[in-house]
Motif scaffolding. Structure first.
Motif, PDB file in Angstrom:
ATOM      1  N   GLN A  79       0.827  -1.277  -0.075  1.00 21.41           N
ATOM      2  CA  GLN A  79      -0.022   0.129   0.010  1.00 21.41           C
ATOM      3  C   GLN A  79       1.016   1.241  -0.118  1.00 21.41           C
ATOM      4  O   GLN A  79       0.584   2.340  -0.634  1.00 21.41           O
ATOM      5  N   ASP A  80       1.906   1.402   0.919  1.00 20.88           N
ATOM      6  CA  ASP A  80       2.825   2.358   0.563  1.00 20.88           C
ATOM      7  C   ASP A  80       3.575   2.786  -0.564  1.00 20.88           C
ATOM      8  O   ASP A  80       3.525   3.695  -1.179  1.00 20.88           O
ATOM      9  N   PHE A  81       3.919   1.323  -1.155  1.00 17.21           N
ATOM     10  CA  PHE A  81       4.759   1.776  -2.651  1.00 17.21           C
ATOM     11  C   PHE A  81       3.443   2.147  -3.395  1.00 17.21           C
ATOM     12  O   PHE A  81       3.737   3.078  -4.362  1.00 17.21           O
ATOM     13  N   LYS A  82       2.245   1.777  -3.430  1.00 20.29           N
ATOM     14  CA  LYS A  82       1.039   1.986  -4.314  1.00 20.29           C
ATOM     15  C   LYS A  82       0.929   3.650  -4.218  1.00 20.29           C
ATOM     16  O   LYS A  82       0.742   4.207  -5.180  1.00 20.29           O
ATOM     17  N   ALA A  83       0.982   3.812  -2.949  1.00 17.13           N
ATOM     18  CA  ALA A  83       0.552   5.487  -2.777  1.00 17.13           C
ATOM     19  C   ALA A  83       1.716   6.143  -3.155  1.00 17.13           C
ATOM     20  O   ALA A  83       1.380   7.499  -3.723  1.00 17.13           O
ATOM     21  N   PHE A  84       3.026   5.741  -3.062  1.00 20.30           N
ATOM     22  CA  PHE A  84       4.056   6.269  -3.575  1.00 20.30           C
ATOM     23  C   PHE A  84       4.263   6.561  -5.130  1.00 20.30           C
ATOM     24  O   PHE A  84       4.308   7.578  -5.840  1.00 20.30           O
ATOM     25  N   ALA A  85       4.075   5.362  -5.761  1.00 24.35           N
ATOM     26  CA  ALA A  85       4.060   5.300  -7.229  1.00 24.35           C
ATOM     27  C   ALA A  85       3.297   6.067  -8.031  1.00 24.35           C
ATOM     28  O   ALA A  85       3.385   6.403  -9.161  1.00 24.35           O
ATOM     29  N   PHE A  86       2.160   6.157  -7.544  1.00 31.08           N
ATOM     30  CA  PHE A  86       1.023   6.723  -8.321  1.00 31.08           C
ATOM     31  C   PHE A  86       0.369   8.201  -7.760  1.00 31.08           C
ATOM     32  O   PHE A  86      -0.673   8.531  -8.168  1.00 31.08           O
ATOM     33  N   LYS A  87       1.264   8.710  -7.198  1.00 28.08           N
ATOM     34  CA  LYS A  87       1.407  10.145  -6.665  1.00 28.08           C
ATOM     35  C   LYS A  87       1.485  10.738  -7.960  1.00 28.08           C
ATOM     36  O   LYS A  87       1.974  10.670  -8.966  1.00 28.08           O
ATOM     37  N   GLY A  88       0.907  12.044  -8.013  1.00 31.13           N
ATOM     38  CA  GLY A  88       0.863  12.756  -9.055  1.00 31.13           C
ATOM     39  C   GLY A  88       2.290  13.295  -9.699  1.00 31.13           C
ATOM     40  O   GLY A  88       2.452  13.188 -10.833  1.00 31.13           O
ATOM     41  N   ASN A  89       2.830  13.675  -8.636  1.00 36.13           N
ATOM     42  CA  ASN A  89       4.324  14.279  -9.053  1.00 36.13           C
ATOM     43  C   ASN A  89       5.169  12.982  -9.551  1.00 36.13           C
ATOM     44  O   ASN A  89       6.177  13.491 -10.380  1.00 36.13           O
TER      45      ASN A  89
ATOM     46  N   ILE B 224       4.161  10.700 -11.370  1.00 35.85           N
ATOM     47  CA  ILE B 224       4.006  10.128 -12.765  1.00 35.85           C
ATOM     48  C   ILE B 224       4.383  11.432 -13.517  1.00 35.85           C
ATOM     49  O   ILE B 224       4.668  11.223 -14.637  1.00 35.85           O
ATOM     50  N   ASP B 225       4.258  12.537 -12.965  1.00 31.20           N
ATOM     51  CA  ASP B 225       4.442  13.604 -13.822  1.00 31.20           C
ATOM     52  C   ASP B 225       5.951  13.613 -14.298  1.00 31.20           C
ATOM     53  O   ASP B 225       6.384  13.947 -15.326  1.00 31.20           O
ATOM     54  N   LEU B 226       6.528  13.265 -13.249  1.00 32.52           N
ATOM     55  CA  LEU B 226       8.107  13.326 -13.443  1.00 32.52           C
ATOM     56  C   LEU B 226       8.531  12.018 -14.607  1.00 32.52           C
ATOM     57  O   LEU B 226       9.357  12.260 -15.419  1.00 32.52           O
ATOM     58  N   ALA B 227       7.793  10.915 -14.300  1.00 32.44           N
ATOM     59  CA  ALA B 227       8.076   9.988 -15.438  1.00 32.44           C
ATOM     60  C   ALA B 227       7.720  10.363 -16.608  1.00 32.44           C
ATOM     61  O   ALA B 227       8.416  10.148 -18.049  1.00 32.44           O
ATOM     62  N   VAL B 228       6.559  10.906 -17.032  1.00 34.21           N
ATOM     63  CA  VAL B 228       6.106  11.593 -18.359  1.00 34.21           C
ATOM     64  C   VAL B 228       7.376  12.544 -18.662  1.00 34.21           C
ATOM     65  O   VAL B 228       7.688  12.542 -19.839  1.00 34.21           O
TER      66      VAL B 228
END
Length: 123
Positions: free
Chosen positions: A5-15, A17-21
C-alpha cells in the motif's frame, strides 16, 4: 500488506507520474535536438568551417598520442545543442501567454461611506 500500500501510494502520486512523463518526453526531445544538430546544423555550418580551416575530420586530431580532437568535437557538439535548446526555450516562452494582470480593486465600502459622509457635510 503495508509495504504494498505504501508503494502504491508513492508510485501513483501525481508528481511521480508527472516526473516519469517528463523523463520520457525529455528523452524523445533529446533525440530531436541531437538529430537537428548532427543532421542539419553540422553539415550546413560546421563542416564548411572545418574544411576551410583544414580540419575536415576533427575527431582524428591528435598531438603526441593525445586525441584532443574527440574532446573538441564533444565541446562543439555541446555548444551547438546548448544554443539550439536556448533558442527553443526562448521561442516557447514567447508563445506562452503573459500572465493576466490582477483586476484593480475598487474602493472599499468604508471608503465609499466616508466619501458620501464628506459630500453630505459640504452641502
Amino acid at each position: 500488506m503495508g509495504i504494498v500500500q505504501d508503494f502504491k501510494a508513492f508510485a501513483f502520486k501525481g508528481n511521480v507520474i508527472d516526473l516519469a512523463v517528463a523523463v520520457i518526453i525529455g528523452a524523445a526531445f533529446g533525440k530531436i535536438v541531437s538529430s537537428l544538430v548532427e543532421d542539419v546544423i553540422t553539415p550546413l555550418l560546421l563542416n564548411p568551417t572545418l574544411k576551410a580551416a583544414g580540419a575536415e575530420n576533427i575527431t582524428k586530431l591528435s598531438w603526441n598520442g593525445v586525441m584532443y580532437g574527440n574532446f573538441l568535437s564533444a565541446i562543439i557538439s555541446f555548444l551547438c545543442i546548448a544554443i539550439v535548446l536556448f533558442m527553443v526555450i526562448k521561442a516557447a516562452a514567447k508563445m506562452q501567454k503573459p500572465p493576466e494582470a490582477a483586476p484593480v480593486a475598487g474602493p472599499t465600502q468604508e471608503q465609499l461611506l466616508a466619501e458620501i459622509r464628506d459630500l453630505l457635510k459640504n452641502k
